[in-house]
Every structure is written in C-alpha cells, then in structure tokens.
Design a protein around this motif. Structure first.
Motif, PDB file in Angstrom:
ATOM      1  N   HIS A   1     -11.974  -7.536  -9.939  1.00  0.00           N
ATOM      2  CA  HIS A   1     -11.618  -6.038  -9.972  1.00  0.00           C
ATOM      3  C   HIS A   1     -10.112  -6.422  -9.285  1.00  0.00           C
ATOM      4  N   GLN A   2      -9.260  -6.166  -9.342  1.00  0.00           N
ATOM      5  CA  GLN A   2      -7.258  -6.456  -8.521  1.00  0.00           C
ATOM      6  C   GLN A   2      -6.776  -4.933  -8.126  1.00  0.00           C
ATOM      7  N   PHE A   3      -6.019  -5.509  -7.537  1.00  0.00           N
ATOM      8  CA  PHE A   3      -5.863  -4.244  -6.620  1.00  0.00           C
ATOM      9  C   PHE A   3      -4.460  -4.596  -6.732  1.00  0.00           C
ATOM     10  N   GLY A   4      -2.945  -4.540  -7.695  1.00  0.00           N
ATOM     11  CA  GLY A   4      -1.895  -4.739  -8.014  1.00  0.00           C
ATOM     12  C   GLY A   4      -0.872  -3.644  -7.262  1.00  0.00           C
ATOM     13  N   VAL A   5       0.270  -4.122  -7.078  1.00  0.00           N
ATOM     14  CA  VAL A   5       2.119  -3.341  -6.998  1.00  0.00           C
ATOM     15  C   VAL A   5       3.228  -4.780  -8.102  1.00  0.00           C
ATOM     16  N   GLU A   6       3.614  -3.762  -8.640  1.00  0.00           N
ATOM     17  CA  GLU A   6       5.056  -3.978  -9.661  1.00  0.00           C
ATOM     18  C   GLU A   6       5.742  -3.629  -8.912  1.00  0.00           C
ATOM     19  N   ALA A   7       7.382  -3.921  -8.395  1.00  0.00           N
ATOM     20  CA  ALA A   7       8.802  -3.689  -8.534  1.00  0.00           C
ATOM     21  C   ALA A   7       9.507  -3.622  -9.405  1.00  0.00           C
ATOM     22  N   PHE A   8      10.236  -2.778 -10.350  1.00  0.00           N
ATOM     23  CA  PHE A   8      10.902  -4.079 -10.984  1.00  0.00           C
ATOM     24  C   PHE A   8      12.243  -3.242 -10.746  1.00  0.00           C
ATOM     25  N   GLY A   9      13.557  -3.863 -11.440  1.00  0.00           N
ATOM     26  CA  GLY A   9      15.283  -3.982 -11.168  1.00  0.00           C
ATOM     27  C   GLY A   9      16.171  -3.940 -10.631  1.00  0.00           C
ATOM     28  N   ALA A  10      14.954  -4.762  -9.154  1.00  0.00           N
ATOM     29  CA  ALA A  10      16.012  -5.224  -8.036  1.00  0.00           C
ATOM     30  C   ALA A  10      16.130  -7.079  -8.238  1.00  0.00           C
ATOM     31  N   THR A  11      16.953  -7.355  -7.646  1.00  0.00           N
ATOM     32  CA  THR A  11      16.773  -8.829  -7.549  1.00  0.00           C
ATOM     33  C   THR A  11      16.946  -9.251  -5.771  1.00  0.00           C
ATOM     34  N   ASP A  12      17.047  -7.783  -5.809  1.00  0.00           N
ATOM     35  CA  ASP A  12      17.534  -7.754  -3.497  1.00  0.00           C
ATOM     36  C   ASP A  12      16.216  -8.402  -3.066  1.00  0.00           C
ATOM     37  N   PRO A  13      17.308  -9.891  -2.680  1.00  0.00           N
ATOM     38  CA  PRO A  13      15.475 -10.365  -1.498  1.00  0.00           C
ATOM     39  C   PRO A  13      14.883  -9.291  -0.797  1.00  0.00           C
ATOM     40  N   ALA A  14      14.877  -8.464  -0.281  1.00  0.00           N
ATOM     41  CA  ALA A  14      14.539  -7.547   0.551  1.00  0.00           C
ATOM     42  C   ALA A  14      13.510  -7.268   0.327  1.00  0.00           C
ATOM     43  N   ILE A  15      13.131  -6.995  -1.022  1.00  0.00           N
ATOM     44  CA  ILE A  15      12.704  -6.024  -2.486  1.00  0.00           C
ATOM     45  C   ILE A  15      10.596  -7.741  -2.221  1.00  0.00           C
ATOM     46  N   ASP A  16      11.426  -8.119  -2.513  1.00  0.00           N
ATOM     47  CA  ASP A  16      10.731  -9.511  -2.271  1.00  0.00           C
ATOM     48  C   ASP A  16       9.636  -9.104  -0.696  1.00  0.00           C
ATOM     49  N   ALA A  17      11.083  -9.229   0.673  1.00  0.00           N
ATOM     50  CA  ALA A  17       9.919  -8.818   1.538  1.00  0.00           C
ATOM     51  C   ALA A  17       8.756  -7.743   1.689  1.00  0.00           C
ATOM     52  N   GLU A  18       9.563  -6.986   1.416  1.00  0.00           N
ATOM     53  CA  GLU A  18       8.532  -5.616   1.033  1.00  0.00           C
ATOM     54  C   GLU A  18       7.731  -5.490   0.077  1.00  0.00           C
ATOM     55  N   VAL A  19       7.379  -6.405  -1.334  1.00  0.00           N
ATOM     56  CA  VAL A  19       6.172  -6.728  -1.365  1.00  0.00           C
ATOM     57  C   VAL A  19       5.551  -8.037  -0.737  1.00  0.00           C
ATOM     58  N   ILE A  20       5.888  -8.038  -0.265  1.00  0.00           N
ATOM     59  CA  ILE A  20       4.970  -9.540   0.649  1.00  0.00           C
ATOM     60  C   ILE A  20       4.325  -8.132   1.855  1.00  0.00           C
ATOM     61  N   ALA A  21       5.581  -7.726   2.096  1.00  0.00           N
ATOM     62  CA  ALA A  21       5.257  -7.267   3.995  1.00  0.00           C
ATOM     63  C   ALA A  21       3.628  -6.076   3.269  1.00  0.00           C
ATOM     64  N   LEU A  22       4.042  -5.452   2.576  1.00  0.00           N
ATOM     65  CA  LEU A  22       2.981  -4.244   1.888  1.00  0.00           C
ATOM     66  C   LEU A  22       1.280  -5.079   1.149  1.00  0.00           C
ATOM     67  N   GLY A  23       1.100  -6.004   0.876  1.00  0.00           N
ATOM     68  CA  GLY A  23       0.201  -6.814   0.960  1.00  0.00           C
ATOM     69  C   GLY A  23      -0.798  -7.154   1.933  1.00  0.00           C
ATOM     70  N   TYR A  24       0.824  -7.458   3.127  1.00  0.00           N
ATOM     71  CA  TYR A  24       0.272  -7.925   4.090  1.00  0.00           C
ATOM     72  C   TYR A  24      -0.278  -6.775   4.838  1.00  0.00           C
ATOM     73  N   THR A  25      -0.199  -5.482   5.365  1.00  0.00           N
ATOM     74  CA  THR A  25      -0.229  -4.696   5.836  1.00  0.00           C
ATOM     75  C   THR A  25      -1.776  -4.361   4.886  1.00  0.00           C
ATOM     76  N   ILE A  26      -1.941  -3.801   4.197  1.00  0.00           N
ATOM     77  CA  ILE A  26      -3.473  -3.633   3.099  1.00  0.00           C
ATOM     78  C   ILE A  26      -4.509  -4.258   4.299  1.00  0.00           C
ATOM     79  N   TYR A  27      -4.206  -5.341   4.264  1.00  0.00           N
ATOM     80  CA  TYR A  27      -5.101  -7.053   4.845  1.00  0.00           C
ATOM     81  C   TYR A  27      -5.274  -6.281   6.135  1.00  0.00           C
ATOM     82  N   GLN A  28      -4.051  -5.851   7.319  1.00  0.00           N
ATOM     83  CA  GLN A  28      -3.862  -6.215   8.781  1.00  0.00           C
ATOM     84  C   GLN A  28      -4.789  -3.611   9.006  1.00  0.00           C
ATOM     85  N   GLU A  29      -4.236  -3.680   7.574  1.00  0.00           N
ATOM     86  CA  GLU A  29      -4.879  -1.772   8.403  1.00  0.00           C
ATOM     87  C   GLU A  29      -6.540  -1.633   7.344  1.00  0.00           C
ATOM     88  N   LEU A  30      -6.773  -2.636   6.740  1.00  0.00           N
ATOM     89  CA  LEU A  30      -8.407  -3.220   6.627  1.00  0.00           C
ATOM     90  C   LEU A  30      -9.151  -3.166   7.563  1.00  0.00           C
TER      91      LEU A  30
END
Length: 417
Positions: free
Chosen positions: A125-154
């Motif tokens: 089983h997986q939980f995943g996210v995908e973000a389409f439409g932006a090349t901005d490095p900030a969205i890369d960091a947002e996606v990484i931060a989102l996963g990290y936040t899940i682990y922190q809040e668990l």
C-alpha cells in the motif's frame, strides 16, 4: 483443507487496522492543509501505460508486474505503483487545461511479484502525491516538505531526507558516456541484470542491489549537470534549508524508475533493518508527454505504508484510539429490550458509540462483555426504570451509578466525554 490468503498478502484485523487508519487520516489532513485534492484511479490499467511510464528496463516492468490477457485479449496489469495511473487520469480528463497547478493525492493497494520480506509484500500500500504544471523549485521543496510533515505528525523520530539531482536529458546524455566508460571494463564482473541494462539505461546499473562494491570511484552525475540543473538543485536545497527540513545530498541516489528528471529524494528511518527507505519520489518533467498528453512538468512521491507501520511499531509510537465504546446498554425484560433497540439507534445517530447484547445472555455475562469492550458506561434499563422514564448509568471506572432521564441520556454522556 481451508483456503488461506495468497503468499505476500495480509489481513488487517481489528486491533491492527487502527494503525493504518491513523496513518491515512494523518496523511489526508496534511494534504488538506497543503491544498492537495484526492484522486482515485483503477487498480488495473493497460500494460502499455507502465511500459511507457515506469520504463521497460526497470525491475518493476521486467520482472514484477502482475500482467494478464483479459477476455477481450487486451494486456492488463495490476498497478505496481501510483504515479503512472495518476498521470494517465490527468491526461485523459484534461486536467492540464486548468489554470492552476494540479495538486493531487492518492492512497491504495499496489501489486508487485517479488519475494516477500519485512515491510515488503506482493500486495502493498502507498500514499502518494503528485503536482503538475510548475517547474518552480519551490514546488519540489513543498512536495518534499509535505512528506516530511506526514512523518513528523505521525510521531516518527529521526526521519532523514536524502536528495539528489538526476539532471535533464541533455546532461544525462553526457554523463551516460562517462558512466559507460567506467562500467564497460567491469561488465563481466557485474550481475546479469546490470549487463543487460548497461546499453539500454546505464543509470539503472547504479541501482543494483548485488554489486555495489564494483562502483567505487564511479563518476557522479552531479559533476555533469549543466547550469539549468545546478541552478534548480541549488534553489531546492535553499528552500529546504529555509523551511528547516533536514536533508543531506546523496550523489548516488537515482531512484528505481526511468521517468525522473532533476530532483530525486528519499525518506529514511531507522529501526526497520538494512533497507531503511520508507518513501521517496522526484520530478518527472517528460512523463506526461510520454503517456500521450500535452507535456506538463510534474513532481511527486510515494510513501510505503507497510514500512511506516513497521517504524511506528519499532519506535513504540502510541496510536490514538478512536471509536472506543462509550456506553453498553442492557435491557432487563421484554419491554425494556424493545426500548433498548430504539435508544441504541438514537444514541448512535447522535454520535455516541454504543453497543448492546444480541445473544440473550444473563446480566453477569453482559457485564463481562461490557468490560471486554472497555465501555466507559453501562446503562441498565429494567421495568422500574422504564416506568419512571429513567435509565441507571454506571461509570465502569468508579462503580458510581446515576439515574438519568431517558430523554437526556445523549446529552448526559456527551457532557462527560
């Protein structure tokens, strides 16, 4: 002989499934705050989707997919990962026509035919996210931060983020030649899989789980990145530092799928053995075009839920209990039993977790049942209480008993939690 579950699958029973619910609820809540919306895709897709999207030289496509021909003689595969199906849905439903970035999340079972081991199953089983439409490095960091936040809040401690850049096609073409120059003299020393992949996709050789000692001194992709790739990677690292997301650069991190470009990353955690990766992902700027859509940049990750469950257990993280039994109803006499059925429904409708006996047992057995369920209260209705319009409520932790009007039972329980 009784039928048993297939090898590499699990039953999730009461007592353990609550951990899964806790992970999924936490992940969904984090996604809500990051403004990601849920998408649900089929468990099986046309095999070509994974050949195009995941890559024909990957272990997944070469060895691990559950593939079959259906009655219409179409080749179908159970999904081995989540991204390709989400990209197919993004293209087919023309989500690329929306004016904003499409930010999606998914959860569900995936299927790979491999040898089961700790945290790895044939249905996983997986939980995943995908973000389409932006090349901005900030969205890369947002996606990484989102996963990290899940682990922190668990409540998981010591999660590490490893990042790398796998470049763009132009820089990888230059690196490919340097890598082949290093690998070809060692070809006969490498495993058969690496030998067959070397010409088709030499970067996949670096993902080898057998012959890592042969790669000492291998050229590093970071040394072959062009200015665009270096600038993008530097911006991602700066954003992560600004958000205080702990990370380290792993120049050998290439991930196991063919579609990655630029940013690649993994989440690591201790306590589950030598294979300590619990999730990962990266950017895939060419994948939408490969699957047949108007090409759009994308980035995402997948979290392995089995691995996450193992880490929670290893770190002895307390899982919040939900749905604990608040009141166990006991009716004494035919008229009282009739009233209990109505009262039970009313309590449940009003948000109270309530239960009763359906086996016709005596009072002592019913009290034992309430104790096994760890009910906070037992409410007893007999002929005398029914005549008075009340019910006797006993608090199990103290033994204190209180007569409560039948019409006020919901409010009485809610007021006391």
């Amino acid at each position: 002989m009784s039928i048993q579950k297939p090898k590499g699958t699990q039953d999730f029973l009461p007592g353990s499934v609550e951990t899964w619910q806790y992970i999924e609820k936490t992940a969904r809540d984090v996604c809500r705050r990051f403004h990601y919306k849920e998408i649900r895709t089929p468990i099986f897709e046309h095999t070509e989707l994974f050949q195009r999207g995941v890559g024909e030289t990957t272990d997944i496509v070469e060895k691990e997919m559950y593939t079959f021909q259906d009655k219409g003689e179409r080749w179908i595969s159970l999904r081995p990962e989540g991204t390709a199906g989400v990209v197919r849905a993004y293209v087919e439903n023309k989500l690329y026509g929306e004016p904003d970035v499409s930010k999606l999340y998914y959860t569900g079972p995936m299927f790979r035919y491999e040898q089961p081991q700790a945290g790895r199953y044939r249905q996983f089983h997986q939980f995943g996210v995908e973000a389409f439409g932006a090349t901005d490095p900030a969205i890369d960091a947002e996606v990484i931060a989102l996963g990290y936040t899940i682990y922190q809040e668990l409540g998981i401690n010591g999660v590490r983020v490893e990042v790398n850049s796998v470049g763009n096609p132009a820089s990888r073409a230059v690196y490919r030649e340097a890598l082949l120059g290093f690998l070809l003299p060692k070809k006969q020393l490498l495993c058969k899989d690496c030998q067959s992949r070397m010409e088709r996709n030499p970067l996949r050789v670096l993902d080898c789980k057998v012959d890592q000692h042969h790669f000492i001194g291998v050229p590093e992709l970071l040394d072959y990145l062009d200015e665009e790739c270096l600038s993008h990677f530097a911006a991602v690292k700066k954003h992560l530092a600004d958000m205080e997301i702990p990370y380290e650069v792993n120049p050998r991190l290439v991930r196991g799928l063919d579609y990655y470009t630029h940013t690649a990353f993994e989440y690591k955690a201790e306590g589950i053995g030598a294979i300590d990766t619990i999730g990962g992902g990266g950017r895939y700027n060419g994948l939408v075009g490969q699957i047949g859509g108007n090409d759009q940049p994308g980035i995402g990750f997948g979290i392995g839920l089995e691995r996450t469950v193992l880490v929670l257990a290893a770190q002895e993280v307390a899982i919040p209990k939900e749905g604990e039994l608040q009141v166990y109803l006991i009716g004494m006499g035919e008229a009282a039993e009739q009233e209990i059925t109505k009262l039970l429904y009313r309590l449940r409708r009003d948000g109270i977790v309530a239960e009763t006996d359906y086996l016709g047992r005596k009072m002592k057995a019913r009290m034992k049942s309430a104790d096994r369920f760890q009910a906070k209260y037992v409410a007893i209705l007999g002929d005398d209480e029914l005549a008075a319009g009340t019910i006797a409520v006993k608090e199990m932790s103290t033994g204190e008993q209180t007569p409560v009007p039948l019409t006020q039972l919901t409010d009485w329980i809610k007021a006391r939690g």
